[in-house]
Motif scaffolding. Structure first.
Motif, PDB file in Angstrom:
ATOM      1  N   LEU A 188     -14.897  28.221   0.205  1.00 14.49           N
ATOM      2  CA  LEU A 188     -13.721  29.056  -0.105  1.00 14.49           C
ATOM      3  C   LEU A 188     -12.890  29.305   1.156  1.00 14.49           C
ATOM      4  CD1 LEU A 188     -15.088  31.777  -2.582  1.00 14.49           C
ATOM      5  CD2 LEU A 188     -13.884  29.656  -3.110  1.00 14.49           C
ATOM      6  N   GLU A 189     -13.582  29.396   2.270  1.00 12.40           N
ATOM      7  CA  GLU A 189     -12.884  29.632   3.529  1.00 12.40           C
ATOM      8  C   GLU A 189     -11.921  28.487   3.859  1.00 12.40           C
ATOM      9  OE1 GLU A 189     -15.501  30.318   6.896  1.00 12.40           O
ATOM     10  OE2 GLU A 189     -14.589  32.302   6.954  1.00 12.40           O
ATOM     11  N   THR A 190     -12.244  27.283   3.412  1.00 16.53           N
ATOM     12  CA  THR A 190     -11.391  26.124   3.750  1.00 16.53           C
ATOM     13  C   THR A 190     -10.156  26.040   2.850  1.00 16.53           C
ATOM     14  OG1 THR A 190     -12.453  24.597   2.208  1.00 16.53           O
ATOM     15  CG2 THR A 190     -13.462  24.806   4.401  1.00 16.53           C
ATOM     16  N   LEU A 191     -10.131  26.793   1.749  1.00 18.42           N
ATOM     17  CA  LEU A 191      -8.978  26.726   0.848  1.00 18.42           C
ATOM     18  C   LEU A 191      -7.807  27.524   1.427  1.00 18.42           C
ATOM     19  CD1 LEU A 191     -10.732  27.262  -2.620  1.00 18.42           C
ATOM     20  CD2 LEU A 191     -10.095  25.101  -1.535  1.00 18.42           C
ATOM     21  N   ASP A 192      -6.612  27.163   0.950  1.00 21.60           N
ATOM     22  CA  ASP A 192      -5.408  27.827   1.449  1.00 21.60           C
ATOM     23  C   ASP A 192      -5.060  29.006   0.535  1.00 21.60           C
ATOM     24  OD1 ASP A 192      -3.053  28.413   2.764  1.00 21.60           O
ATOM     25  OD2 ASP A 192      -1.886  26.937   1.621  1.00 21.60           O
ATOM     26  N   TRP A 193      -5.465  30.198   0.925  1.00 25.17           N
ATOM     27  CA  TRP A 193      -5.135  31.423   0.173  1.00 25.17           C
ATOM     28  C   TRP A 193      -4.937  32.550   1.182  1.00 25.17           C
ATOM     29  CZ3 TRP A 193      -8.821  35.164   1.231  1.00 25.17           C
ATOM     30  CH2 TRP A 193     -10.072  34.696   1.647  1.00 25.17           C
ATOM     31  N   ASP A 194      -4.204  33.551   0.784  1.00 26.83           N
ATOM     32  CA  ASP A 194      -4.040  34.689   1.700  1.00 26.83           C
ATOM     33  C   ASP A 194      -4.281  36.018   0.992  1.00 26.83           C
ATOM     34  OD1 ASP A 194      -1.787  34.963   0.199  1.00 26.83           O
ATOM     35  OD2 ASP A 194      -0.381  35.022   1.871  1.00 26.83           O
ATOM     36  N   LEU A 195      -4.875  35.916  -0.195  1.00 25.90           N
ATOM     37  CA  LEU A 195      -5.153  37.148  -0.959  1.00 25.90           C
ATOM     38  C   LEU A 195      -6.262  36.823  -1.950  1.00 25.90           C
ATOM     39  CD1 LEU A 195      -2.320  39.095  -2.807  1.00 25.90           C
ATOM     40  CD2 LEU A 195      -4.386  38.437  -4.004  1.00 25.90           C
TER      41      LEU A 195
END
Ligand SMILES: [Zn+2]
Length: 364
Positions: free
Chosen positions: A263-270
């Motif tokens: 999950l840390e490698t995915l692009d999300w900010d929330l």
């Protein structure tokens, strides 16, 4: 009667609900807010209450997707009313992030309101809800029935729980509590399990005006979790894989660490958790790292314990006494006494899973 740890926490909370004479009425404390265009969060006010959960609502040009159905049918009905005020589109998909009652129990409310709805869940739900979540409901039914009969007995005698005589106000309060508990019981008795109509073992992507909605099966908090990822909006809906305080007692700690790393490698900010508040940007990433550190500590202490031939009890004592747990506890539980109580209940349960896993004795 044997309850899961989830069940015990749920019943603790439920006992308080009962005493406060709040039944299964509408949950007016539920917040409902559009946090990004088309993405609405329905958040419960108490992040460490486990007899209800957060829900997420994704509104697109054609239809609506809801993530998690709540334990309390009245809350689901209220949420559906609020959705109807926000959009005239039908709810076409309901996603269950995992089998726990607080995420699945009100599926029937959605099916009743939208007969053509697709309920999406991991394939294991067909087995796990009847076998593992249904006993929680049986426990709650039994609790309410016994509380009501005890309340009726006190009313007949005109005494409180301590056996002291009730005055007029006390009698009125007791009558109100019994009435509320009866309403709650009737609500619980009306619950029926509606299984997912779409059983996932592989990723499902819905293409909508707010961008792709990726529903990703993972093996972490339970043997069949679904994470929802919205890459265009840069939003993650984590279910209980990443909560304020994740419950590890049904978890697969090694795989859970891998899932958090991914999950840390995915692009999300929330991210929106199953329980707790929305976290953004660096604070969200830091929380993920803290939770992963907790699980990594469980695994490393479990491995050392195995190497030195400790049994579970000794290993758990070593883990609970470890220096490295202190800052994790203070970060995750803070100064909140309820947070500390939940941490002290959830974390040993998670360690037990880590120990069983490391020693090759974890049941499927
Ligand atoms: Zn859960």
């Amino acid at each position: 009667m044997a309850f899961s740890i989830w069940g015990r926490i749920g019943l603790l909370a439920l006992g308080l609900v009962l005493l406060a004479s709040v039944g299964l009425g509408a949950d007016s404390d539920l917040s409902f807010e559009e946090i990004r265009p088309g993405i609405w969060a329905a958040l419960q006010p108490e992040p460490l209450r486990f007899n209800d959960s957060n829900s997420v609502v994704l509104v697109s040009e054609t239809d609506v997707v809801v993530i998690d159905s709540q334990a309390n049918p009245a809350t689901s009905r209220e949420l559906l009313d609020r959705i109807a005020k926000a959009t005239d589109k039908p709810v076409r998909y309901l996603v269950n992030t995992h089998f726990h009652s607080d995420h699945t129990r009100s599926n029937f409310v959605y099916r009743d309101r939208f007969p053509k709805i697709e309920i999406v869940g991991h394939r294991t739900l067909a087995e796990d809800v009847p076998a593992r979540a249904a006993p929680d409901l049986d426990g709650e039914l039994a609790l309410y029935r016994s509380e009501i009969s005890a309340g009726e007995e006190r009313r007949a005698k005109g005494v409180d729980r301590q056996g002291e005589a009730l005055d007029e106000a006390g009698r009125t309060t007791l009558a109100g509590q019994i009435e509320a508990a009866r309403e709650t019981l009737a609500g619980l008795e009306a619950i029926r399990w509606v299984a997912p109509s779409l059983d996932l073992t592989d990723r499902l992507t819905l293409h909508r005006s707010l961008g792709p909605i990726e529903i990703r099966p993972v093996h972490a908090h339970t043997r069949g979790d679904l994470i929802v990822y919205l890459p265009r909006a840069r939003v993650l809906v984590t279910g209980d894989v990443l909560d304020d305080l994740p419950f590890g007692g049904h978890g697969y700690i090694g795989d859970w660490v891998s899932v958090l790393t991914e999950l840390e490698t995915l692009d999300w900010d929330l991210f929106i958790p199953g329980h707790g508040r929305i976290r953004r940007a660096a604070e969200a990433r830091a929380h993920l790292a803290t939770v992963r550190s907790l699980f990594e500590l469980m695994l490393s202490v479990a491995r050392q314990a195995k190497a030195s031939g400790q049994d579970l009890e000794a290993a758990r004592a070593t883990f609970l006494a470890s220096e490295a747990l202190v800052p994790l506890r203070s970060t995750l539980a803070g100064d909140d006494p309820l947070g500390a109580r939940v941490f002290d209940d959830f974390v040993p349960a998670g360690f037990e899973r880590a120990f069983l896993e490391v020693t090759g004795r974890l049941p499927d």
